[in-house]
Design a protein around this motif. Sequence first.
Motif, PDB file in Angstrom:
ATOM      1  N   ALA A  95       1.537 -31.503  73.974  1.00  3.64           N
ATOM      2  CA  ALA A  95       2.914 -31.996  73.821  1.00  3.64           C
ATOM      3  C   ALA A  95       3.565 -32.231  75.180  1.00  3.64           C
ATOM      4  CB  ALA A  95       3.732 -31.000  73.015  1.00  3.64           C
ATOM      5  N   SER A 153       7.167 -30.678  69.445  1.00  2.00           N
ATOM      6  CA  SER A 153       8.323 -31.295  70.098  1.00  2.00           C
ATOM      7  C   SER A 153       9.604 -31.073  69.300  1.00  2.00           C
ATOM      8  CB  SER A 153       8.075 -32.804  70.283  1.00  2.00           C
ATOM      9  OG  SER A 153       6.926 -33.021  71.084  1.00  2.00           O
ATOM     10  N   ALA A 162       6.482 -33.160  75.928  1.00  2.00           N
ATOM     11  CA  ALA A 162       7.867 -32.666  76.006  1.00  2.00           C
ATOM     12  C   ALA A 162       7.901 -31.231  76.516  1.00  2.00           C
ATOM     13  CB  ALA A 162       8.534 -32.757  74.630  1.00  2.00           C
ATOM     14  N   LEU A 163       6.924 -30.416  76.119  1.00  7.29           N
ATOM     15  CA  LEU A 163       6.866 -29.036  76.602  1.00  7.29           C
ATOM     16  C   LEU A 163       6.495 -28.990  78.076  1.00  7.29           C
ATOM     17  CD1 LEU A 163       5.146 -27.173  73.615  1.00  7.29           C
ATOM     18  CD2 LEU A 163       7.582 -27.545  74.059  1.00  7.29           C
ATOM     19  N   ASP A 170       7.192 -31.196  80.279  1.00  5.82           N
ATOM     20  CA  ASP A 170       8.361 -31.609  81.068  1.00  5.82           C
ATOM     21  C   ASP A 170       9.275 -30.421  81.343  1.00  5.82           C
ATOM     22  OD1 ASP A 170       7.495 -34.218  81.137  1.00  5.82           O
ATOM     23  OD2 ASP A 170       8.755 -34.893  79.469  1.00  5.82           O
ATOM     24  N   VAL A 171       9.475 -29.578  80.328  1.00  5.03           N
ATOM     25  CA  VAL A 171      10.296 -28.386  80.525  1.00  5.03           C
ATOM     26  C   VAL A 171       9.615 -27.437  81.504  1.00  5.03           C
ATOM     27  CG1 VAL A 171      11.336 -26.375  79.404  1.00  5.03           C
ATOM     28  CG2 VAL A 171      11.348 -28.592  78.249  1.00  5.03           C
ATOM     29  N   SER A 228       5.532 -24.528  77.894  1.00  2.63           N
ATOM     30  CA  SER A 228       6.466 -24.663  79.009  1.00  2.63           C
ATOM     31  C   SER A 228       6.126 -23.728  80.165  1.00  2.63           C
ATOM     32  CB  SER A 228       7.902 -24.424  78.523  1.00  2.63           C
ATOM     33  OG  SER A 228       7.998 -23.194  77.822  1.00  2.63           O
ATOM     34  N   GLN A 240       1.371 -32.924  67.970  1.00  2.00           N
ATOM     35  CA  GLN A 240       2.199 -33.222  69.126  1.00  2.00           C
ATOM     36  C   GLN A 240       3.667 -33.286  68.720  1.00  2.00           C
ATOM     37  OE1 GLN A 240       2.100 -37.275  71.055  1.00  2.00           O
ATOM     38  NE2 GLN A 240       1.023 -36.132  72.643  1.00  2.00           N
ATOM     39  N   GLU A 259      -1.185 -33.521  80.259  1.00  4.13           N
ATOM     40  CA  GLU A 259      -1.351 -33.658  78.810  1.00  4.13           C
ATOM     41  C   GLU A 259      -2.836 -33.647  78.478  1.00  4.13           C
ATOM     42  OE1 GLU A 259      -0.357 -36.833  75.207  1.00  4.13           O
ATOM     43  OE2 GLU A 259       0.676 -37.027  77.151  1.00  4.13           O
ATOM     44  N   ASP A 302      13.187 -26.231  69.833  1.00  5.06           N
ATOM     45  CA  ASP A 302      13.297 -25.816  71.240  1.00  5.06           C
ATOM     46  C   ASP A 302      12.314 -24.672  71.488  1.00  5.06           C
ATOM     47  OD1 ASP A 302      14.044 -25.317  73.824  1.00  5.06           O
ATOM     48  OD2 ASP A 302      16.086 -24.654  73.355  1.00  5.06           O
TER      49      ASP A 302
END
Length: 274
Positions: free
Chosen positions: A79, A21, A81-82, A84-85, A59, A17, A101, A24
Amino acid sequence: MSTNNDEADRALKARHQALWSLGDYPAVAAEVIPATGPRLVEACGIRAGQRVLDVGAGSGNAAIPAAQTGAEVIASDLAPALLDVGRQNAGRQGVTLEWQEADAEALPYADGEFDVVMSCVGVMFAPHHQAAADELVRVCRSGGTIGLLSWTPQGFIGQMFATMKPYAPPPPPGAQPPPLWGDEAHVRELLGDRVTDVDARKENLPVDRFGTPEDFRDFFKRTYGPTIAVYRNIAEDPDKVDALDRELADLARRQGETGAMEWEYLLVTATRAG
């Protein structure tokens, strides 16, 4: 009571995970490999009204094009964070889908819940290949489609992982190399007789994002989690950093000085057997 194996698995998943993150990765998906997602959606024949799961969706490189067909899509990834994008990308494009998730090796979905289960250079990074393959099959309905797009061992990204391997920390016990998912025999063995009508073909992704070999290397050092992690592992050894810098640039240079590259992947589609 937790067992040592449970604790080790949780620690491994936490590492994965964190890995994705770093940097990018959405920039890699958007600027370098955007064509892979639509290609997988096309190969799976996704259409309006189908229920689709994208495993290791990142993403949304494949999940968003799938939703654009009118399908009901869940994009799952380890992940957040991905994801969210991905939500932001979908919102900008006016596309509606679910972002959840989830661990590819323990998907939180019912047996046979989806018409299409796919993964675009995602599930290949789950450490335990058979466990991940079992989950892909389990959540796909009888007669449904499983679609996978994975970098091959012999292709450019497979060679990049081979180049980085001597500089990387040892893999956890039981973890398998991601590019094995790009080997047809390996994928057929993973899926076994639980699928029929297997279609496996090698294709090339044209990549013209980088003007020079050094541009490629520096972009991946900045954006790509696995590359960032390897450089962190050797950060205290300038000689190793210099050596890896040269080797990654040389790898790209073997594809030509003009910046035009061809990255090979294996595209597999199969029908879930009854």
